[in-house]
Design an enzyme around this catalytic site. Structure first.
Site, PDB file in Angstrom:
ATOM      1  N   LYS A 215       4.817   0.959   9.384  1.00 59.45           N
ATOM      2  CA  LYS A 215       4.726   2.093   8.548  1.00 59.45           C
ATOM      3  C   LYS A 215       4.147   3.211   9.408  1.00 59.45           C
ATOM      4  CE  LYS A 215       3.268   0.099   4.878  1.00 59.45           C
ATOM      5  NZ  LYS A 215       2.463  -0.103   3.338  1.00 59.45           N
TER       6      LYS A 215
ATOM      7  N   GLU B   9       0.875  -1.204   0.049  1.00 56.74           N
ATOM      8  CA  GLU B   9      -0.047   0.126  -0.031  1.00 56.74           C
ATOM      9  C   GLU B   9       0.926   1.147  -0.171  1.00 56.74           C
ATOM     10  OE1 GLU B   9      -2.545   0.211   3.403  1.00 56.74           O
ATOM     11  OE2 GLU B   9      -3.498   2.048   2.465  1.00 56.74           O
TER      12      GLU B   9
ATOM     13  N   ARG C  67       5.629 -13.233   9.688  1.00 54.61           N
ATOM     14  CA  ARG C  67       6.037 -11.610   9.630  1.00 54.61           C
ATOM     15  C   ARG C  67       7.418 -11.458  10.047  1.00 54.61           C
ATOM     16  NH1 ARG C  67       2.518  -7.364   8.782  1.00 54.61           N
ATOM     17  NH2 ARG C  67       3.506  -5.347   9.257  1.00 54.61           N
TER      18      ARG C  67
END
Ligand code: ATP
Ligand code: MG
Length: 568
Positions: free
Chosen positions: A277, A43, A267
Site C-alpha cells: 500500500k 488498516e 504472503r
C-alpha cells in the site's frame, strides 16, 4: 454480463494446513461448542490489493466452510495515515469479492478497554512508563546477537507509572516524550519481546474518536486484544508476523482473556506487480498512475475497472493455495484464470481497433442486410444478434498487406478470405492517399457465400472480423500493459529505485476504433470479448457521446502454454 455471486465462495478456497488446523480444533473442542470466528483486519491507510484478496478468501472462505463467522475490523490505531475514503473503498471491495461480514468493527472502539488493560498490567508490575528518547531506546534494544540493556526507568514504582500514564492520557506531555512499555525481558532472543512499546503519545485527532485520545496503542498491543474482545478463534495473518506471535500470546495470557490464536500463512507476491500500500500510495501521489483505480494498479478497484471478475479472483486464490513459505506467483497464472472466466461468460462482439476501409465493388450501392451472429459460442443460452453488413466495411490494418510476407494468410491482392459470419471477399486493388498510405482496399464478394459458408467446398485460410462502416460507432480504447518492466519490482526496492522499473508503455490510447453498433448500449463495467482481439470492458469515463473501453487482457494465453510445457 453482470457479476453473479456463486452460492458458496468458500468452495474456491483450498488451503490444506489451515483447514486441517481448524478441523482439529473443532474435533478437540478447543473452543467448546463455539463456531469458529475469524476477522479480516485491514488498516484503512490505502486501497486493498490482490494480496488482500488472498487474505479475504482465507478469512471469510474458511469461516464459511466451517459454518463460522467473520468480522471486518478496521485496524485504525494510527490516526496520522488513516482516512474515511479508505474505509469506504475497503467495504466496497470486500463486498465486490463476494463476501459479507458478521460485524463491522474498529480497533478504535476498544481504546477504552485497551487502556483499562494497560492500567491492569501496570498495577501488576508488567508495564512501565519510559522516558528514553527513541534513539536511546534503540541503543538499549541490543541486536540479534547481543541482549538489550534495561532502561533506567524500568524499575519505576507502580504508583509512579500509574501517575505518569494517566497524565500521558490527559495530554500533559508532548509527542515522543514518553511511552508505555511492557515489562518482559530485555535479554529475550526475540527482539519483539524486549519490552515492546504499548502506547505512544500522539496529539493527532483520530477520524473516529476525534480528540478523545492523545495516546494510541501500538499494533502488537491492539491486535491480539481486539481479536480476544471479538472472541476470534483463528486469527490468520501473513508470515512476517510470526516473530510477533510470542508477544501476541504474552498479552493475552497476562490479561487472562479469551485465548485467540494467531496463525501465519504465506504472503501473495506476483511477478511484475508491487503489492504494498505504501508504494502504491506513492504512485498515486506522484501521478505515476491515474489514481488508486487506474486499471494498471494491482488494487481491487484498479483490476475491477480493468475488467477482472470476482469469480476469477476467487478461483485464482483457491488455486494458489496457502503454505508456510513465501514465494512468487506468475502474473500469467492470474491472467489465465481471468481469461478462463471471461471466455465462458463474456459476450462476443466485433470491434476494429485500427480501421482500414474495404469497399466491396460488386455489392449493390445503398443495400444493407443483417447477419446472424452467436453472442457466445461457449454458451448457446446467450442467444444470437443481428449485425449489419453493407458495401463499405472496416477491417484491421494488420489484416491487409499489399505485399504479403511468407505465410501471411490474411487479405492481400488476389487472395480470398472469409468475413466472419458474412461473406468471402477477394482483394482486387488499393487506393492510396497523397502520402502513399493505403486509404481503401477494393474487393469483390461472392454472394453465394452468405453466412461465411463456402458455396462449393473451396477453402480460405483466414477468417477476419469486420464492422460495417455506415453503422459503426467510434470509441476510444485503452490498452494496458504491465506497470513494471522488471519481474520482481519489490526486490528492486531494497537497493535501487523501483520507479526506474516503471514501464513507459504501460498505457496506449487508441482513438478512432470502430465498433459494431450493439456496443453503443453497453453499460459501465460490462465485459466483452472483441473477436480475435481480446477481452474488453466499458470504462466509467464513458459518456453518452463518448465510448471508452479498457482492454482487460489480450486473447493469447501464455500461462496455458507454460503449464503445458511444465506438464510435458
Ligand atoms: P501492505 O504491506 O500492502 O500495506 P498490510 O499487510 O500492511 O499490507 P493490512 O491492511 O495490515 O495490510 O492487511 C490486512 C490483512 O491482509 C493482514 O492480515 C495481512 O496479513 C493481509 N495481507 C496483506 N498483504 C497481503 C499479501 N500480499 N498476501 C496475503 N495477505 C496479505
Ligand atoms: Mg499493515
Amino acid at each position: 454480463m453482470t457479476d453473479s455471486i456463486p452460492e458458496s465462495p468458500a468452495a474456491n478456497t483450498t488451503s490444506t494446513f489451515l483447514r486441517d488446523l481448524i478441523a482439529e480444533d473443532l474435533r478437540t473442542k478447543k473452543y467448546g461448542e463455539a463456531v469458529i470466528q475469524t476477522r479480516f483486519p485491514p488498516e484503512p491507510n490505502g486501497y486493498l490489493h490482490i494480496g488482500h484478496a488472498k487474505a479475504i478468501c482465507i478469512d471469510f472462505g474458511l469461516a464459511d466452510e466451517f459454518g463460522g463467522k467473520t468480522n471486518l475490523r478496521f485496524d485504525d490505531t494510527n490516526p496520522a495515515k488513516e482516512e474515511q475514503e479508505y474505509v469506504d473503498s475497503i467495504m466496497k471491495d470486500v463486498r465486490w469479492l463476494g463476501f459479507d461480514w458478521e460485524r463491522l468493527c474498529y480497533a478504535s472502539d476498544y481504546f477504552g478497554q485497551l487502556y483499562e488493560w494497560a492500567l491492569q498490567l501496570i498495577r501488576e508490575g508488567k508495564a512501565y512508563v519510559d522516558d528514553l528518547s527513541a534513539d536511546q531506546m534503540r541503543e538499549h534494544r541490543g541486536t540479534l546477537t547481543e541482549p538489550g540493556t534495561d532502561s533506567p526507568f524500568r524499575n519505576r514504582t507502580v504508583e509512579e507509572n500509574l501517575d505518569l500514564f494517566t497524565r500521558m492520557k490527559a495530554g500533559e506531555f508532548p509527542d515522543g516524550s514518553r511511552v508505555l512499555r511492557a515489562r518482559i525481558d530485555m535479554a529475550s532472543p526475540n527482539i519483539n519481546m524486549r519490552d515492546p512499546v504499548m502506547y505512544r503519545i500522539l496529539h493527532t485527532a483520530h477520524q473516529r474518536t476525534g480528540d478523545a485520545w492523545c495516546i494510541y496503542p501500538m499494533y502488537d498491543y491492539a491486535h491480539g486484544q481486539s481479536d480476544s474482545i471479538e472472541q476470534v478463534t483463528h486469527s490468520m495473518c501473513t508470515l512476517e508476523f510470526a516473530d510477533h506471535q510470542p508477544l501476541y500470546r504474552w498479552y493475552i495470557e497476562q490479561l487472562g482473556i479469551f485465548p485467540s490464536q494467531q496463525i501465519e500463512f504465506d504472503r501473495l507476491n506476483l511477478t511484475y506487480t508491487m503489492l504494498s500500500k505504501r508504494k502504491l500510495l506513492q504512485f498515486v501521489q506522484e501521478g505515476r498512475v491515474n489514481g488508486w483505480d487506474d486499471p494498471r494498479m494491482p488494487t481491487l478497484s484498479g483490476i475491477r475497472r480493468r475488467g477482472f471478475t470476482p469469480e476469477a479472483l476467487r478461483a485464482f486464490c483457491g488455486a494458489i493455495g496457502v503454505s508456510r513459505t513465501n514465494g512468487t506467483i506468475d502474473l500469467e497464472m492470474l491472467e489465465h484464470f481471468q481469461r478462463d472466466d471471461l471466455n465462458r461468460r463474456a459476450a462476443r462482439a466485433m470491434a476494429v481497433l485500427r480501421p482500414l476501409k474495404v469497399v466491396i465493388d460488386n455489392y449493390p450501392q445503398g443495400q444493407e442486410e443483417f447477419v446472424e451472429v452467436a453472442n457466445n459460442p461457449e454458451d448457446p443460452a446467450a442467444g444470437t444478434r443481428q449485425v449489419p453488413f453493407s458495401r463499405e466495411i472496416y477491417i484491421e490494418q494488420d489484416d491487409f498487406r499489399e505485399v504479403p510476407p511468407p505465410k501471411y494468410y490474411r487479405l492481400s491482392p488476389g487472395k480470398e478470405v472469409r468475413l466472419r459470419n458474412a461473406y468471402f471477399i477477394t482483394a482486387q486493388s488499393v487506393v492510396k492517399d497523397a502520402e502513399g498510405n493505403i486509404a481503401e482496399v477494393h474487393c469483390t464478394y461472392d454472394p453465394a457465400s452468405r453466412g461465411g459458408n463456402s458455396p462449393d467446398g473451396r477453402k480460405v485460410k483466414s477468417t477476419m472480423h469486420w464492422v460495417s462502416a455506415a453503422h459503426a460507432i467510434g470509441a476510444e480504447i485503452r490498452i494496458y500493459d504491465k506497470l513494471f518492466t522488471n519481474a520482481f519490482p519489490s526486490e528492486v526496492e531494497e537497493g535501487g529505485d523501483v520507479l526506474d522499473n516503471l514501464n513507459p508503455n504501460s498505457l496506449e490510447i487508441v482513438t478512432g476504433a470502430k465498433l459494431e453498433p450493439s456496443l453503443g448500449s453497453a453499460a459501465h463495467g460490462e465485459r466483452f470479448q472483441f473477436e480475435r482481439v481480446g477481452y474488453f470492458c466499458v470504462d466509467p469515463d464513458t459518456t453518452p457521446t463518448k465510448l471508452v473501453f479498457n482492454r482487460t487482457l489480450p486473447l493469447k494465453d501464455s500461462w496455458a502454454k507454460i503449464e503445458k510445457k511444465a506438464g510435458a
